[in-house]
Design a protein around this motif. Structure first.
Motif, PDB file in Angstrom:
ATOM      1  N   ALA A  67      54.659  79.009  40.442  1.00 13.44           N
ATOM      2  CA  ALA A  67      54.425  78.813  39.011  1.00 13.44           C
ATOM      3  C   ALA A  67      52.961  79.081  38.665  1.00 13.44           C
ATOM      4  O   ALA A  67      52.657  79.741  37.662  1.00 13.44           O
ATOM      5  CB  ALA A  67      54.824  77.397  38.601  1.00 13.44           C
ATOM      6  N   TRP A  68      52.058  78.590  39.487  1.00 14.97           N
ATOM      7  CA  TRP A  68      50.624  78.784  39.247  1.00 14.97           C
ATOM      8  C   TRP A  68      50.260  80.269  39.345  1.00 14.97           C
ATOM      9  O   TRP A  68      49.490  80.786  38.542  1.00 14.97           O
ATOM     10  CB  TRP A  68      49.821  77.966  40.255  1.00 14.97           C
ATOM     11  N   PHE A  69      50.839  80.961  40.314  1.00 19.53           N
ATOM     12  CA  PHE A  69      50.575  82.383  40.503  1.00 19.53           C
ATOM     13  C   PHE A  69      51.043  83.195  39.301  1.00 19.53           C
ATOM     14  O   PHE A  69      50.314  84.033  38.777  1.00 19.53           O
ATOM     15  CB  PHE A  69      51.252  82.864  41.787  1.00 19.53           C
ATOM     16  N   ALA A  74      50.294  86.122  34.053  1.00 20.26           N
ATOM     17  CA  ALA A  74      50.579  86.237  32.623  1.00 20.26           C
ATOM     18  C   ALA A  74      49.297  86.089  31.809  1.00 20.26           C
ATOM     19  O   ALA A  74      49.063  86.845  30.854  1.00 20.26           O
ATOM     20  CB  ALA A  74      51.604  85.184  32.203  1.00 20.26           C
ATOM     21  N   LEU A  75      48.462  85.127  32.187  1.00 22.71           N
ATOM     22  CA  LEU A  75      47.198  84.961  31.475  1.00 22.71           C
ATOM     23  C   LEU A  75      46.293  86.176  31.658  1.00 22.71           C
ATOM     24  O   LEU A  75      45.570  86.559  30.737  1.00 22.71           O
ATOM     25  CB  LEU A  75      46.479  83.698  31.956  1.00 22.71           C
ATOM     26  N   GLY A  76      46.333  86.782  32.840  1.00 27.56           N
ATOM     27  CA  GLY A  76      45.535  87.984  33.083  1.00 27.56           C
ATOM     28  C   GLY A  76      45.976  89.144  32.198  1.00 27.56           C
ATOM     29  O   GLY A  76      45.147  89.925  31.731  1.00 27.56           O
ATOM     30  N   SER A  80      42.785  89.793  29.641  1.00 31.77           N
ATOM     31  CA  SER A  80      42.039  90.999  29.984  1.00 31.77           C
ATOM     32  C   SER A  80      41.907  91.971  28.816  1.00 31.77           C
ATOM     33  O   SER A  80      40.793  92.436  28.538  1.00 31.77           O
ATOM     34  CB  SER A  80      42.680  91.682  31.185  1.00 31.77           C
ATOM     35  N   PRO A  81      42.972  92.307  28.089  1.00 32.05           N
ATOM     36  CA  PRO A  81      42.789  93.197  26.938  1.00 32.05           C
ATOM     37  C   PRO A  81      41.936  92.577  25.840  1.00 32.05           C
ATOM     38  O   PRO A  81      41.199  93.287  25.152  1.00 32.05           O
ATOM     39  CB  PRO A  81      44.202  93.456  26.429  1.00 32.05           C
TER      40      PRO A  81
END
Length: 135
Positions: A67-69, A74-76, A80-81
């Motif tokens: 889940a953490w991975f 998803a946050l990346g 990032s954009p």
């Protein structure tokens, strides 16, 4: 057809020890700053629980690790954009506008009425000695 291998998750033991360290640091910093053992004691309990689990039975942490991975991935994809857009529109675009206002043409893209676009080099850089000991 995709040939990329799926990303490897970190080992459950190292993930558990990382969580242990994070919760211990949160507990210690909270107690030092606020001097509240009641509120930040829960972080010590969580640090101890993750420490014991990661050393005795790290397979229990696999769902939390996954889940953490995937939350990080998803946050990346979202962050990032946004960061790149802030850099582009907040830094590069204003610099470009200012340089155009001052008439600079660093890439020499303006059309010129000349016979040749070659640049004359009169410096001794192109001498035969400059090709010796290149590295």
């Amino acid at each position: 057809m995709s040939f990329a291998s799926p990303p490897k998750l970190p080992k459950e033991r190292s993930f558990g020890l990382m969580l242990t360290a994070v919760f211990a640091i949160l507990a210690i910093s909270g107690i030092i700053r606020h001097r509240s053992w009641i509120v930040y004691g829960g972080y010590f309990i969580a640090a101890g629980a993750f420490g014991v689990l990661s050393l005795t039975n790290p397979r229990v942490l696999r769902p939390l690790n996954k889940a953490w991975f995937y939350l990080g991935r998803a946050l990346g994809k979202i962050i990032s954009p946004i960061v790149m857009g802030i850099i582009f529109f907040g830094i590069l675009t204003p610099v470009s506008i200012v340089t155009r206002l001052f008439g600079r043409d660093e890439l020499r893209l303006k059309r010129r009425a000349v016979n040749s676009h070659w640049l004359d080099r009169t410096s001794p850089i192109a001498a035969a000695q400059s090709f010796k000991k290149q590295f």
